[in-house]
Design an enzyme around this catalytic site. Structure first.
Site, short mmCIF file in Angstrom:
data_model
loop_
_atom_site.label_atom_id
_atom_site.label_comp_id
_atom_site.label_asym_id
_atom_site.label_seq_id
_atom_site.Cartn_x
_atom_site.Cartn_y
_atom_site.Cartn_z
N HIS A 8 0.83 -1.21 0.00
CA HIS A 8 0.00 0.00 0.00
C HIS A 8 0.86 1.27 0.00
CE1 HIS A 8 0.93 0.90 4.22
NE2 HIS A 8 0.76 -0.39 4.47
N GLU B 268 -2.39 -7.22 7.52
CA GLU B 268 -1.03 -7.15 8.03
C GLU B 268 -0.87 -8.01 9.28
OE1 GLU B 268 1.98 -7.10 7.73
OE2 GLU B 268 2.57 -5.02 7.34
#
Length: 411
Positions: free
Chosen positions: A15, A91
């Site tokens: 990201h 994550e």
């Protein structure tokens, strides 16, 4: 479609820069962080870079910063590409650290932090566990921020080991349905590291050895039998206007720029222009590769040229590094020109890959790889593999040659 040997081409993207990245705070699976203005801009740059590629499906983490990255690149891609939100791509879980500044964690969790950096496979902390069903229900919709948090129970976990199990599950769930296709995965630094490691069979003990920059691109080719994979590109940031990825561990230690000795004169000239603005203090190569070094350092006349007679000089140097750690306070950058097999051994040593499996890193002539030794108490970090100035279409054409795959996805 990707026609080469019915392999699946997997484009991994981290990201864009987030608010917690900017504030130097641990993010983990917290959804409090979002993209900064810079993060949105760099995501758009990658979208432009990807627009000439034929992508069959997109898989994205349920966390907001990953979804926002997807929103920025979608205008550049075919709107018909299906998008799948997968909880396995979130994550790493760091419940005790999420939201805390890096420096606070270093000082308040000293022993735990050292385990995290030096023995990540043994790293453990308290954990709020929620089932994959609950996570799918919570994250697998567009109203993620409004949805109630999944119920959870308190237990102890090993965050890195759990992350690798999730990565393996993602491969097993997705790859059987995508033979011969190209998929884009938008996820996180830790998650992408785990995806690459589980594909190649790298141990969780070396979890911090592969750098994943914000909006960095990595490319895996995975064979149709799901048992073998090859890393074609690691952490490409040239679409962002960067020559080399930024140093994650600070501007200190030794940074090696690795160039295969089978690079031809034309490609060496292109690399010389590419590296024109990068300070290079020295070069290391055998006598046979001296002409290639001269072409690469045409813009670095003050670099010290270290020539050696032995063709296997890197193996000798590698043995030295094992018992005499790097101790350089400032950053020193050196150019290394050597046979691909020798460079592969160097990368294998850095990542914990068994040396007899070093060919799992396929180094392309005319491309550049970067290896950073931060200090005597930190492990080496592979910053990039096969950096190139070619666009996405050119890179895809270059990597769709017949190659010998290595590595393991399952088991």
């Amino acid at each position: 479609m990707n026609p080469t040997n019915r392999t699946t081409r997997v484009i991994l993207m981290r990201h864009g820069r987030s608010t917690f990245n900017q504030q130097q705070r641990y993010q983990g699976s917290s959804d409090a962080s979002e993209l900064t203005e810079q993060g949105c801009e760099t995501a758009c740059q990658v979208g432009q870079w990807l627009q000439d590629l034929e992508i069959d499906a997109i898989y994205v983490s349920p966390l907001r910063r990953a979804k926002q990255t997807l929103e920025q690149i979608q205008p550049y891609l075919d709107h018909r590409i299906p998008v799948y939100v997968r909880p396995q791509l979130r994550e790493i879980e760091l419940p005790d650290w999420e939201g805390l500044p890096y420096e606070q964690v270093k000082t308040e969790f000293t022993e735990l932090y050292q385990t995290w950096k030096q023995q990540p496979h043994k790293f453990k902390m308290g954990h709020r566990y929620a089932s994959e069903y609950e996570l799918e229900k919570h994250y697998g919709n567009t109203a993620v921020l409004a949805a109630p948090a999944p119920t959870a129970t308190q237990t102890e976990c090993f965050p890195v080991l759990d992350l690798y199990l999730r990565a393996e599950q993602f491969w097993q769930d997705v790859l059987p349905h995508r033979p011969g296709q190209t998929i884009l995965v938008i996820s996180h630094g830790g998650t992408n590291h785990a995806l690459i490691s589980t594909a190649l069979g790298l141990s969780p003990a070396h979890h911090h050895s592969l750098q994943q920059s914000n909006c960095g691109i990595s490319i895996l080719n995975v064979a149709a039998d799901l048992q073998t994979a090859q890393l074609e590109v690691l952490n490409l940031t040239t679409p962002l206007g960067e020559t080399l990825p930024k140093l994650k561990e600070g501007k200190q230690g030794l940074r090696l720029l690795l160039v295969p000795s089978d690079t031809n004169a034309t490609d060496a000239a292109k690399l010389a222009e590419f590296l024109k603005s990068v300070p290079i203090e020295f070069s290391l190569a055998s006598d046979l590769d001296h002409p290639t070094v001269d072409r690469l350092l045409v813009h670095h006349p003050r670099a010290v040229n270290l020539q050696v007679c032995r063709e296997q000089f890197l193996q000798d140097w590698l043995g030295t590094l094992r018992w005499k750690p790097i101790t350089i306070s400032d950053l020193t950058t050196g150019l290394v020109v050597a046979p691909p097999a020798s460079l592969q051994l160097l990368l294998a040593e850095a990542t914990g890959l068994p040396l007899n499996q070093h060919r799992w890193f396929q180094l392309q002539p005319g491309c550049l790889s970067v290896l950073h030794y931060p200090s005597d108490n930190q492990r080496p970090v592979v910053q990039a593999i096969n950096l190139s100035t070619a666009g996405a279409a050119g890179l895809a054409a270059a990597t769709q040659t017949s190659v010998t795959l290595g590595g393991r996805v399952n088991g």
